[in-house]
Structures are given as C-alpha cells and as structure tokens.
Design an enzyme around this catalytic site. Structure first.
Site, PDB file in Angstrom:
ATOM      1  N   THR A 191      13.643   4.624  10.040  1.00  0.00           N
ATOM      2  CA  THR A 191      14.508   3.461  10.298  1.00  0.00           C
ATOM      3  C   THR A 191      13.866   2.204   9.734  1.00  0.00           C
ATOM      4  O   THR A 191      12.677   1.958   9.931  1.00  0.00           O
ATOM      5  CB  THR A 191      14.748   3.321  11.824  1.00  0.00           C
ATOM      6  OG1 THR A 191      15.313   4.547  12.289  1.00  0.00           O
ATOM      7  CG2 THR A 191      15.696   2.170  12.133  1.00  0.00           C
ATOM      8  N   SER A 239       4.821  -7.163  -1.838  1.00  0.00           N
ATOM      9  CA  SER A 239       4.490  -7.201  -0.417  1.00  0.00           C
ATOM     10  C   SER A 239       5.096  -8.446   0.211  1.00  0.00           C
ATOM     11  O   SER A 239       4.893  -9.557  -0.300  1.00  0.00           O
ATOM     12  CB  SER A 239       2.965  -7.221  -0.275  1.00  0.00           C
ATOM     13  OG  SER A 239       2.602  -7.396   1.074  1.00  0.00           O
ATOM     14  N   GLN A 265       0.250 -10.270  -5.886  1.00  0.00           N
ATOM     15  CA  GLN A 265      -0.260 -11.644  -5.900  1.00  0.00           C
ATOM     16  C   GLN A 265       0.487 -12.518  -6.904  1.00  0.00           C
ATOM     17  O   GLN A 265       0.486 -13.738  -6.774  1.00  0.00           O
ATOM     18  CB  GLN A 265      -1.768 -11.649  -6.219  1.00  0.00           C
ATOM     19  CG  GLN A 265      -2.622 -10.951  -5.181  1.00  0.00           C
ATOM     20  CD  GLN A 265      -2.682 -11.693  -3.843  1.00  0.00           C
ATOM     21  OE1 GLN A 265      -2.252 -12.846  -3.716  1.00  0.00           O
ATOM     22  NE2 GLN A 265      -3.188 -11.018  -2.827  1.00  0.00           N
ATOM     23  N   CYS A 290     -14.265  -7.151   3.187  1.00  0.00           N
ATOM     24  CA  CYS A 290     -13.606  -5.864   3.392  1.00  0.00           C
ATOM     25  C   CYS A 290     -12.810  -5.944   4.692  1.00  0.00           C
ATOM     26  O   CYS A 290     -12.789  -6.975   5.352  1.00  0.00           O
ATOM     27  CB  CYS A 290     -14.613  -4.737   3.414  1.00  0.00           C
ATOM     28  SG  CYS A 290     -15.797  -4.892   4.739  1.00  0.00           S
ATOM     29  N   HIS A 333       4.456 -10.039   3.133  1.00  0.00           N
ATOM     30  CA  HIS A 333       3.635 -11.049   3.833  1.00  0.00           C
ATOM     31  C   HIS A 333       2.852 -11.951   2.894  1.00  0.00           C
ATOM     32  O   HIS A 333       2.402 -13.020   3.284  1.00  0.00           O
ATOM     33  CB  HIS A 333       2.723 -10.392   4.877  1.00  0.00           C
ATOM     34  CG  HIS A 333       1.580  -9.574   4.353  1.00  0.00           C
ATOM     35  ND1 HIS A 333       0.287 -10.052   4.376  1.00  0.00           N
ATOM     36  CD2 HIS A 333       1.506  -8.339   3.825  1.00  0.00           C
ATOM     37  CE1 HIS A 333      -0.529  -9.122   3.884  1.00  0.00           C
ATOM     38  NE2 HIS A 333       0.187  -8.075   3.543  1.00  0.00           N
ATOM     39  N   ASN A 361      -6.250 -10.339  -6.906  1.00  0.00           N
ATOM     40  CA  ASN A 361      -6.272 -11.000  -5.605  1.00  0.00           C
ATOM     41  C   ASN A 361      -7.537 -11.814  -5.367  1.00  0.00           C
ATOM     42  O   ASN A 361      -7.525 -12.806  -4.652  1.00  0.00           O
ATOM     43  CB  ASN A 361      -6.103  -9.969  -4.483  1.00  0.00           C
ATOM     44  CG  ASN A 361      -6.988  -8.763  -4.664  1.00  0.00           C
ATOM     45  OD1 ASN A 361      -6.892  -8.060  -5.680  1.00  0.00           O
ATOM     46  ND2 ASN A 361      -7.870  -8.508  -3.714  1.00  0.00           N
ATOM     47  N   THR A 379       0.845  -1.194   0.000  1.00  0.00           N
ATOM     48  CA  THR A 379       0.000   0.000   0.000  1.00  0.00           C
ATOM     49  C   THR A 379       0.881   1.245   0.000  1.00  0.00           C
ATOM     50  O   THR A 379       0.673   2.179  -0.789  1.00  0.00           O
ATOM     51  CB  THR A 379      -0.947  -0.008   1.222  1.00  0.00           C
ATOM     52  OG1 THR A 379      -1.732  -1.204   1.165  1.00  0.00           O
ATOM     53  CG2 THR A 379      -1.861   1.202   1.237  1.00  0.00           C
TER      54      THR A 379
HETATM   55  N1  PLP Z   1      -2.257  -5.332  -3.978  1.00  0.00           N
HETATM   56  C1  PLP Z   1      -2.858  -6.524  -3.945  1.00  0.00           C
HETATM   57  C2  PLP Z   1      -3.223  -7.213  -5.237  1.00  0.00           C
HETATM   58  C3  PLP Z   1      -3.176  -7.112  -2.714  1.00  0.00           C
HETATM   59  O1  PLP Z   1      -3.786  -8.301  -2.686  1.00  0.00           O
HETATM   60  C4  PLP Z   1      -2.832  -6.419  -1.516  1.00  0.00           C
HETATM   61  C5  PLP Z   1      -3.195  -6.980  -0.201  1.00  0.00           C
HETATM   62  O2  PLP Z   1      -4.209  -7.631  -0.037  1.00  0.00           O
HETATM   63  C6  PLP Z   1      -2.184  -5.184  -1.614  1.00  0.00           C
HETATM   64  C7  PLP Z   1      -1.912  -4.670  -2.870  1.00  0.00           C
HETATM   65  C8  PLP Z   1      -1.769  -4.423  -0.383  1.00  0.00           C
HETATM   66  O3  PLP Z   1      -0.655  -5.044   0.194  1.00  0.00           O
HETATM   67  P1  PLP Z   1      -0.113  -4.682   1.673  1.00  0.00           P
HETATM   68  O4  PLP Z   1      -0.907  -5.519   2.621  1.00  0.00           O
HETATM   69  O5  PLP Z   1       1.324  -5.079   1.661  1.00  0.00           O
HETATM   70  O6  PLP Z   1      -0.288  -3.221   1.862  1.00  0.00           O
END
Ligand code: PLP
Length: 384
Positions: free
Chosen positions: A241, A201, A183, A323, A203, A155, A77
């Site tokens: 940091t 991302s 994704q 959501c 995670h 996603n 994000t």
């Molecule tokens: N873009 C996609 C396609 C995602 O599935 C997600 C998270 O669900 C994001 C962006 C946002 O990622 P983050 O959780 O690292 O902000």
C-alpha cells in the site's frame, strides 16, 4: 557578528535531509485527513488515488519523463534496488552480466544491489571527482553491454558528473544508464540528463522520508522483476500500500523545486572562508558542482571536533564522511579523489537549500571563527 543565546540555530545540512517545505507539509496533512488506500474503490480510495497520480505527474515533470514511467518506492535506496538488476530491459537487451559504477556513488548504489558482488566493476574518478571517461570506455569494451550507474551529483562534494557524455558511451555499447539524481534534483535541471532511469528521493527535496522513485525516462528501458511481490500496486512493479502522505509531500516538493537555486550563498561562504583561512581546502572546486554544496577542510583540524563545536555554536553541518552511526570515518569519495588522509579526516560539508538565507553565512562564519579559534588556540584567525 557575535553569536548570542538569541541567535537562531542555522541548518546547513540539506544534503542529509531538507527541512519540510510548507507546500509539502500542507499536501501531507491534506492526505492524512482521510483514510488513504488508493486501491479502494470508494470515494476515500479514489481521492487517495487522485493524490498519488497528481504527485506522479509532478515528479515526472521534474525528471522530464512520462508519468507512466514513475514508480514510487520508499526512497532512493529502494529505487536503486529496483533499478539495479541483471533483468533490467534496455535497448532490446536483458540479462546484463556486468554493472559498472563510478567510485564516488552513494552506498545506496555502490553495493550493486541485485548484481552479484563479483559482477560489479568500480570505475575511477580524477582528482576533481569526475568520472574517468577513458576508463568507462575501456570497461565497456571489456564488458560489452552493461548496466552503468553514474550519479548526477555527489552528496559529499556536490561534484557533477558528465551524465550526457556517459549516456553517449553507454548507448554506443548497447548498455543501460541508471543515474542517481537524488542530490541533483531541484538544484540543477534534471529533465534532460540522458539517462535511461533516474533515482529520486522525496526528503532531499523538502518532502518526507518514506517516498522516493525510480523513473524510466524514455522508451528504451523497462524495469526488471519487482523486488516486493504481493498486491499489484504501481502496475505490479512495487507491491505494498502506497505511503500516500509521503508521496503527496514528494509531489509538492518536486513542484516547489522547479525554481532552481543560485550559487550565491555557497560562493559567498567559500570566499569568506578562503579570505579567513587561505590554506583551507575546498574539495572538487575545479569541477562543475551543485550550487548548494561546499565541502572543505582546514589543515590540522579534525572534522569530528569541528562538527561538534559548530553544533554547540548553533550551526548544523555534516562531516563529509559521516556514517549512519554519526561517527566520522574515512570517506570513500575523497579517497577516490586521492585526497590526503589528513584532509579527509577534516572534511566538513555545508549544504544550503530552500530555507537558507544570507544571514546563515554570517552566523556560520562567526561560529567557525569561535570554534577554530578555540581548537587551534588562535593559530588560525577567522574573521567573522
Ligand atoms: N543517493 C544519494 C546521492 C544520497 O545522498 C542518498 C541519501 O543520502 C541516497 C541515494 C539514498 O536516499 P534515501 O534516503 O531516499 O534512501
């Protein structure tokens, strides 16, 4: 198979967040062993710097980029916020006046970030979820050089976008292409997508939440102004940091993700689902999709109720349109694909990943059998 209290819980929600990979856990724990400020000149600081730079190389390899192009952020994000800016420089241009986004982008991109809402154009997709390239060409012809944001994979449905073709159009019009590869990374090759900037991302790959990156993939683009000002971290492009443990986990997860998954589990699940519930709808089935994602609906069955029933039966999946509050709402992705509302409100997403195994599909099918049988009072019979 029958689900008993001894049946292990099954996690099939890798697109929401992947379980921590052992390699990532080890890397994070090693980073946590000592004080970790990479800007410090003492031995502890130099060790932290080495950890961050090793992770940078691993993330760069996943994206097919030079390590110097990787800017670590708190997640995708924030990476989108950094990338989507009128003062992005690309192909000798800056001062972009328009942002074109596909209608199925994640909310992290759809909002347009540093572009004013009135300068964002949403591009339609077809019934298969793929971007309408004709509409893209028309929008580029009207807008002139623009920043375009098109995801590599969705996603909710796993549908893949034709990123190389989009990149060709965008270059023809002198624009810049930002690709949300959150994704897609670790599931399809992402080292030659053709975009100018990639969003990643940690995670979603099996690292920790708290680390992501914007990756400048070639020599055409340079990021615009930084979002967070302060110290000179990340060569002045992202102050603050560094989260060394999360970055270390991100790097380890990126390296471990080099072995891409096969679609065997997804295909096995979809074949079993359709054999049992022939009128189930699988979204985006006509399009190329991620090997790990299946989004479906059963006629007359609400996603919210099915999700809860599956959870009680020990299977964690997601509603296609959950959501942040966890409530099932209307999916802008399925709406853009013109899926009927009845199906939209029934959309369930199953997403496999590094920890998934064949027995998970059997447990999922048993849990579906019990849940649907209860919810439809035997009207739909699902063979487990
Ligand atoms: N873009 C996609 C396609 C995602 O599935 C997600 C998270 O669900 C994001 C962006 C946002 O990622 P983050 O959780 O690292 O902000």
């Amino acid at each position: 198979m029958t689900i008993t209290p001894d049946t292990p819980r099954v996690y099939l929600d890798h697109n929401a967040t992947a379980p921590l990979r052992p390699e990532a856990r080890a890397a994070a724990l090693a980073a946590l062993e000592a004080p970790s400020n990479p800007s410090s000149v003492h031995a502890e600081g130099r060790r932290a710097r080495a950890t961050v730079e090793a992770a940078r190389e691993r993330v760069a390899a996943l994206a097919g980029a030079d390590p110097a192009g990787v800017v670590f952020t708190s997640g995708a994000t924030e990476a989108a916020h950094l990338a989507l800016s009128p003062d992005l420089r690309c192909g000798g241009r800056t001062g972009f006046e328009r942002l074109l986004v596909s209608a199925t982008e994640h909310a992290a991109v759809l909002r347009g970030h540093r572009f004013a809402p009135e300068s964002v154009t949403v591009l339609p997709v077809g019934a298969d979820g793929r971007l309408d390239l004709g509409a893209l060409r028309e929008a580029l012809a009207a807008a002139g050089p623009a920043v375009v944001a098109v995801q590599a994979a969705n996603n909710e449905t796993g549908v893949l976008q034709p990123v190389a073709a989009v990149a060709g159009c965008v270059r023809e019009w002198g624009g810049a292409l930002v690709c949300d590869a959150v994704q897609a990374a670790g599931r399809i090759p992402c080292d030659a997508l053709g975009a100018d900037l990639l969003l990643l991302s940690g995670h979603k790959l099996g690292g920790l939440a708290g680390a992501g990156a914007v990756v400048v993939t070639g020599s055409r683009a340079t990021l615009g102004s930084s979002v967070l000002s302060g110290g000179g971290q990340e060569r002045g492009r992202r102050a603050g940091t560094e989260n060394v443990a999360a970055i270390a986990a991100f790097g380890a997860a990126a390296a471990a993700s080099a072995a891409l998954p096969s679609p065997a589990l997804r295909d096995g699940f979809e074949a079993a689902l359709l054999a049992s519930v022939p009128d189930a709808e699988i979204f985006g089935r006509a399009a190329p999709r991620l090997p790990n994602t299946s989004a479906f609906a059963v006629p007359g069955v609400s996603a919210e109720r099915l999700l809860i029933a599956l959870d009680l039966a020990g299977v964690a999946v997601s509603s296609g349109s959950a959501c942040a509050s966890g409530k099932v709402g209307r999916s802008h992705v399925l709406d853009a694909m013109k899926v009927k509302l009845g199906f939209t409100m029934g959309a369930i997403r199953v997403s496999f990943g590094w920890s998934s195994r064949e027995s998970d599909v059997e447990i999922l099918m048993s849990a579906l059998s019990v849940s649907l049988d209860r919810m439809t009072r035997g009207r739909l019979r699902v063979a487990a």
